[in-house]
Design an enzyme around this catalytic site. Structure first.
Site: not given
Ligand code: DOR
Ligand code: ZN
Length: 478
Positions: A72, A319
């Protein structure tokens, strides 16, 4: 890796000499030459001819750069947490040469308009990248244009997480799978069932339970077991290719493996936090450990290690989900943002496991590079050291000792549950299509914008559609 197919005495841009090269399950002491963006020769030491530069990396290993299909990078909308430049610098430092970026930005990547906005922001990337399109309840009419305009994969949030994108109904998911199967692109799933989690979290909050471990109470493994099982039958029915993100529990391994046995085109990933952390870490880390899905018990992590070794889990991803310190450190667990950065620390953490004998280096290359390249259509250009492949190369010093410190990370949001973890093994140089982006543990200058979207090499032939006559689009055409 095919060795020895080179024209003797050819002049190359660069020759790496003295390293053991690990690719395709084999390790060989050979030289590697690079010409332009590609690997131009591989052969016995001293046989490749001349080059502008000979780079002696005696005692090091060369591996195909890691491909992290789950990051992300937050832009547009949350660039104070991360942006395409900081995120891809972190990747370069982490030995990661290609990333796939997630659509829970603001706005989310839900139509061709937002895809083209994101492509413009990604022009400052230093490593190669794919861009996910969103599959949601309300954008089914946008799926075809997302595909034609170059989305590299799709993401479906079966459970809510950062960004609070509502999870699609099973009906909308089925239609999305029908549409995407025709293009063959893989659909990555946040496989946690929203309705179970919402029900439980509401009860916990009403009862005033707001401790770190209550996050796990809201999301017991049944949320993942149910979601993986349901997604697998939808994929089986439609022929869609799917990928289970961030596997966190022993329980979901069974529906994953059973679907594989039935012939569903399903792959799975786990992330370092599910391998290295467990419930014993909640007390110390408190809200920093909050991540979706949650970190679970030691026996879950033991089973996940086993599945990573025996191939039920296909790959390691991160992630990578940076947030600010203020957003992470909260008294009530329900207020803390979920996730933490990972793209820079994955390789040192996993090389530590290699040093401990938990996995072999050859297997690490398979799960970090080769399998993601195959599953997301980048093979054989990426994930592979052979003549003609992209020179996406990570040189590793398997003995290098480091200590993870948030302050040293290149991400904007730095807080990590791995603070003060001691690692052995680190990527000491990273090259993307023949160009150094990291050298001697430093970011190279002038690499902004070197990264390219992988669309021109990605080959995802149409999946074999099942039950196409029942697809809602087909019926409406009649
Ligand atoms: O903990 C998480 N944060 N899990 C996810 O699937 C998305 C991510 C985020 O975008 O912050
Ligand atoms: Zn994620």
């Amino acid at each position: 890796m095919v060795v020895g197919q080179h024209f003797n005495m050819k002049h190359h841009d660069l020759i790496f000499s003295g390293a053991h090269i690990v690719s395709g399950g084999k390790t060989k002491l050979i030289d590697m030459a690079i010409q332009g963006e590609k690997i131009s020769a591989l052969g016995a030491p001293g046989t490749l001819g001349s080059a502008e530069k000979i780079f002696d990396v005696t005692g090091k290993y060369i591996i195909p750069g890691a491909i992290d299909v789950h990051v992300h990078f937050r832009e547009p909308g949350y660039s104070y947490k991360e942006d395409w430049y900081t995120g891809t610098q972190a990747a370069a430092m982490g030995g990661v040469t290609t990333i796939f970026e997630m659509p829970n930005t603001n706005p989310p990547t839900r139509s061709a308009v937002e895809l083209s906005e994101k492509k413009a922001l990604a022009e400052k990337a230093c490593v190669d990248f794919g861009i996910y399109g969103l599959l949601a309840e309300d954008n089914l009419n946008e799926i075809d244009s997302l595909i034609s305009d170059g989305a590299n994969a799709f993401k479906c949030f079966m459970g809510n997480t950062f960004g609070n994108l509502p999870s699609p109904s099973t009906g909308a998911m089925l239609e999305g799978f029908e549409k995407i199967a025709k293009a063959g692109l893989r659909i990555s799933l946040h496989a946690e069932t929203a309705s179970i989690m919402a029900h439980r979290q509401k009860k916990l909050e009403e009862a005033g339970k707001n401790e770190p471990l209550n996050h796990l109470d809201a999301r017991p493994e049944i949320v993942a077991i149910e979601a993986v099982s349901r997604a697998a039958v939808l994929a089986e029915w439609t022929g869609a290719r799917i990928h289970v993100l961030h596997i966190s529990s022993a329980g979901e391994l069974r529906p994953l493996n059973e679907a594989k046995i039935r012939g569903v085109d399903i792959t799975g990933e786990t992330c370092p936090c599910y391998l290295y952390l467990d419930t014993s870490n909640y007390e110390n880390l408190r809200s920093v450990i909050r991540v979706n899905p949650p970190v679970r018990t030691k026996s879950d992590s033991d089973e996940i290690w086993k599945a990573l070794r025996n191939g039920v889990i296909d790959m390691i991803a991160t992630d990578h989900a940076p947030h600010t310190a203020a957003e992470k450190m909260k008294e009530s667990i329900w207020e803390a943002d979920c996730g933490f950065p990972g793209v820079e620390t994955q390789m040192p953490l996993m090389l530590t496991a290699v040093n401990q004998g938990k996995i072999t280096l050859e297997h690490y290359v398979k799960i970090s590079s080769e399998n993601p390249a195959r599953a997301f259509g980048l093979w054989p250009h990426k994930g592979n050291i052979s003549i003609g492949a992209h020179a996406d190369i990570t040189v590793i010093d398997i003995h290098r000792k480091e200590t993870i410190k948030a302050a040293n990370l290149h991400s904007r949001g730095k807080i990590t549950p791995f603070e003060n973890f001691k690692t052995t093994g680190a990527p000491v140089h990273t090259l993307v299509r023949g160009r150094f982006v990291q050298k001697d543990r430093n970011i190279c200058s002038d690499i902004k914008g070197h990264g390219k979207q992988v669309s021109d090499i990605q080959k995802m032939p149409p999946a074999k559609p099942n039950n196409a006559e029942h697809a809602i689009d087909k019926i409406l055409e009649k």
